[in-house]
Design an enzyme around this catalytic site. Sequence first.
Site, PDB file in Angstrom:
ATOM      1  N   LEU A  68       0.824  -1.211   0.000  1.00  0.00           N
ATOM      2  CA  LEU A  68       0.000   0.000   0.000  1.00  0.00           C
ATOM      3  C   LEU A  68       0.859   1.263   0.000  1.00  0.00           C
ATOM      4  O   LEU A  68       0.506   2.261  -0.623  1.00  0.00           O
ATOM      5  CB  LEU A  68      -0.934  -0.004   1.214  1.00  0.00           C
ATOM      6  N   ASP A 101      11.739   3.366   4.039  1.00  0.00           N
ATOM      7  CA  ASP A 101      11.475   1.973   4.421  1.00  0.00           C
ATOM      8  C   ASP A 101      12.672   1.434   5.194  1.00  0.00           C
ATOM      9  O   ASP A 101      13.807   1.867   5.003  1.00  0.00           O
ATOM     10  CB  ASP A 101      11.220   1.111   3.183  1.00  0.00           C
ATOM     11  N   SER A 124      -6.690   0.274  10.223  1.00  0.00           N
ATOM     12  CA  SER A 124      -7.231  -0.936   9.590  1.00  0.00           C
ATOM     13  C   SER A 124      -8.649  -1.124  10.089  1.00  0.00           C
ATOM     14  O   SER A 124      -8.991  -0.733  11.210  1.00  0.00           O
ATOM     15  CB  SER A 124      -6.403  -2.155   9.983  1.00  0.00           C
ATOM     16  N   TYR A 142      -2.486  -6.599  16.721  1.00  0.00           N
ATOM     17  CA  TYR A 142      -2.733  -5.729  15.557  1.00  0.00           C
ATOM     18  C   TYR A 142      -3.965  -4.848  15.792  1.00  0.00           C
ATOM     19  O   TYR A 142      -3.931  -3.642  15.531  1.00  0.00           O
ATOM     20  CB  TYR A 142      -2.933  -6.629  14.336  1.00  0.00           C
ATOM     21  N   LYS A 201      -3.989  -0.835  15.858  1.00  0.00           N
ATOM     22  CA  LYS A 201      -4.714  -0.069  14.852  1.00  0.00           C
ATOM     23  C   LYS A 201      -5.818   0.792  15.481  1.00  0.00           C
ATOM     24  O   LYS A 201      -6.136   1.866  14.959  1.00  0.00           O
ATOM     25  CB  LYS A 201      -5.280  -1.012  13.791  1.00  0.00           C
TER      26      LYS A 201
HETATM   27  N1  LIG Z   1      -2.786  -5.308   3.169  1.00  0.00           N
HETATM   28  C1  LIG Z   1      -3.916  -5.230   3.845  1.00  0.00           C
HETATM   29  O1  LIG Z   1      -4.874  -5.965   3.601  1.00  0.00           O
HETATM   30  C2  LIG Z   1      -4.052  -4.181   4.929  1.00  0.00           C
HETATM   31  C3  LIG Z   1      -5.301  -4.011   5.525  1.00  0.00           C
HETATM   32  C4  LIG Z   1      -5.450  -3.053   6.508  1.00  0.00           C
HETATM   33  C5  LIG Z   1      -4.369  -2.264   6.882  1.00  0.00           C
HETATM   34  N2  LIG Z   1      -3.176  -2.463   6.291  1.00  0.00           N
HETATM   35  C6  LIG Z   1      -2.075  -1.607   6.741  1.00  0.00           C
HETATM   36  O2  LIG Z   1      -1.494  -0.943   5.628  1.00  0.00           O
HETATM   37  C7  LIG Z   1      -0.092  -0.742   5.851  1.00  0.00           C
HETATM   38  C8  LIG Z   1       0.688  -1.325   4.697  1.00  0.00           C
HETATM   39  O3  LIG Z   1       0.367  -2.696   4.557  1.00  0.00           O
HETATM   40  P1  LIG Z   1       0.933  -3.598   3.364  1.00  0.00           P
HETATM   41  O4  LIG Z   1      -0.051  -4.681   3.177  1.00  0.00           O
HETATM   42  O5  LIG Z   1       1.329  -2.726   2.236  1.00  0.00           O
HETATM   43  O6  LIG Z   1       2.230  -4.205   4.096  1.00  0.00           O
HETATM   44  P2  LIG Z   1       3.585  -4.813   3.485  1.00  0.00           P
HETATM   45  O7  LIG Z   1       4.048  -5.818   4.470  1.00  0.00           O
HETATM   46  O8  LIG Z   1       3.397  -5.222   2.063  1.00  0.00           O
HETATM   47  O9  LIG Z   1       4.569  -3.547   3.493  1.00  0.00           O
HETATM   48  C9  LIG Z   1       4.942  -2.938   4.691  1.00  0.00           C
HETATM   49  C10 LIG Z   1       6.241  -2.177   4.465  1.00  0.00           C
HETATM   50  O10 LIG Z   1       6.585  -1.575   5.730  1.00  0.00           O
HETATM   51  C11 LIG Z   1       7.982  -1.723   5.908  1.00  0.00           C
HETATM   52  N3  LIG Z   1       8.301  -1.664   7.352  1.00  0.00           N
HETATM   53  C12 LIG Z   1       8.057  -2.606   8.298  1.00  0.00           C
HETATM   54  N4  LIG Z   1       8.545  -2.206   9.479  1.00  0.00           N
HETATM   55  C13 LIG Z   1       9.105  -0.978   9.280  1.00  0.00           C
HETATM   56  C14 LIG Z   1       9.784  -0.062  10.121  1.00  0.00           C
HETATM   57  N5  LIG Z   1      10.013  -0.322  11.421  1.00  0.00           N
HETATM   58  N6  LIG Z   1      10.211   1.110   9.590  1.00  0.00           N
HETATM   59  C15 LIG Z   1      10.023   1.373   8.270  1.00  0.00           C
HETATM   60  N7  LIG Z   1       9.411   0.529   7.425  1.00  0.00           N
HETATM   61  C16 LIG Z   1       8.960  -0.637   7.916  1.00  0.00           C
HETATM   62  C17 LIG Z   1       8.310  -3.077   5.300  1.00  0.00           C
HETATM   63  O11 LIG Z   1       9.697  -3.193   4.998  1.00  0.00           O
HETATM   64  C18 LIG Z   1       7.412  -3.075   4.067  1.00  0.00           C
HETATM   65  O12 LIG Z   1       8.071  -2.536   2.936  1.00  0.00           O
HETATM   66  C19 LIG Z   1       0.220  -1.394   7.202  1.00  0.00           C
HETATM   67  O13 LIG Z   1       0.188  -0.414   8.220  1.00  0.00           O
HETATM   68  C20 LIG Z   1      -0.930  -2.379   7.377  1.00  0.00           C
HETATM   69  O14 LIG Z   1      -1.163  -2.693   8.715  1.00  0.00           O
HETATM   70  C21 LIG Z   1      -2.986  -3.394   5.323  1.00  0.00           C
END
Ligand SMILES: NC(=O)c1ccc[n+]([C@@H]2O[C@H](COP(=O)([O-])OP(=O)(O)OC[C@H]3O[C@@H](n4cnc5c(N)ncnc54)[C@H](O)[C@@H]3O)[C@@H](O)[C@H]2O)c1
Length: 246
Positions: free
Chosen positions: A19, A38, A141, A154, A158
């Site tokens: 995202l 990142d 979320s 989580y 959130k």
């Molecule tokens: N994918 C879903 O269905 C979903 C649903 C609801 C909320 N979210 C939220 O959206 C956000 C992104 O989710 P995603 O699915 O793209 O996740 P993802 O795992 O694909 O990407 C997360 C990114 O965050 C980076 N990251 C992790 N820890 C870090 C840190 N300490 N400092 C800097 N970077 C860090 C990782 O290296 C990775 O590139 C998250 O906060 C997640 O909780 C995702």
Amino acid sequence: MGELLSGRTAVVTGAARGLGFAMARGFLQQGARVFLADLDKDAVDAAVEQLAGQGLTAAVATACDVTDELSVAALAEQAAREGLSVWVNNAGILRNGEMATMPLAGFRALIDVHVQGSWLGCKYAGIHIGPGGGSIVNISSIGGKAGLAGQTNYSTAKAAILGLTKAAAKELAPRDIRVNTILPGIMRTAMAEQLAPEDLAARLTDVPLGRIGEPHEIADAAVFLASDMSTFVTGAALEVSGGRFM
Ligand SMILES: NC(=O)c1ccc[n+]([C@@H]2O[C@H](COP(=O)([O-])OP(=O)(O)OC[C@H]3O[C@@H](n4cnc5c(N)ncnc54)[C@H](O)[C@@H]3O)[C@@H](O)[C@H]2O)c1
């Protein structure tokens, strides 16, 4: 391509993939200069290269650990030199499990990244966004609203982001910095791919629109909240979930 964010400088954390990457691309497509931050520097370098290959060249890759105050402060200072006005707290991790067997470290890790990371982002974006004001977008979320079994860590983290968003929105409003949050539903990213296929299928039965969401659908909401399309919107929680847990 558009001009909703032309002349703006944005930071997106956790932007190497998923995202965060989609939001960074959405901002670039609207004319912003974007710092993609990142933990995984190699991955974020590759992400910026991929964007350049698509003609989106106003992107900068930066290593940042959102749990580390000095690292977040340095990122904000770097972006402020370019006139920071948009900041997205997106970096996140999952450590699913039943509470009974979850080690405390598995709870703390989620609080560190999601809650402390977003709080640090709000703090330093608030300090460094200039007198013209700006927009902070926190990624919560739908699990933070509804609560999900197997995700007590989580859901706790959130839900905290909702409180942070409203308090920061009140605190920063006098400086014309708006703070809002997006609650994504189940989106097509590596994080969702960590779910077992039967678990994913069961969850999708709860989605009135009947499908998984695409990352660009979160990016579209983030562009709205980052841009002048939402100048009277602050402290809001925008569900982008296909209606799940509405
Ligand atoms: N994918 C879903 O269905 C979903 C649903 C609801 C909320 N979210 C939220 O959206 C956000 C992104 O989710 P995603 O699915 O793209 O996740 P993802 O795992 O694909 O990407 C997360 C990114 O965050 C980076 N990251 C992790 N820890 C870090 C840190 N300490 N400092 C800097 N970077 C860090 C990782 O290296 C990775 O590139 C998250 O906060 C997640 O909780 C995702």
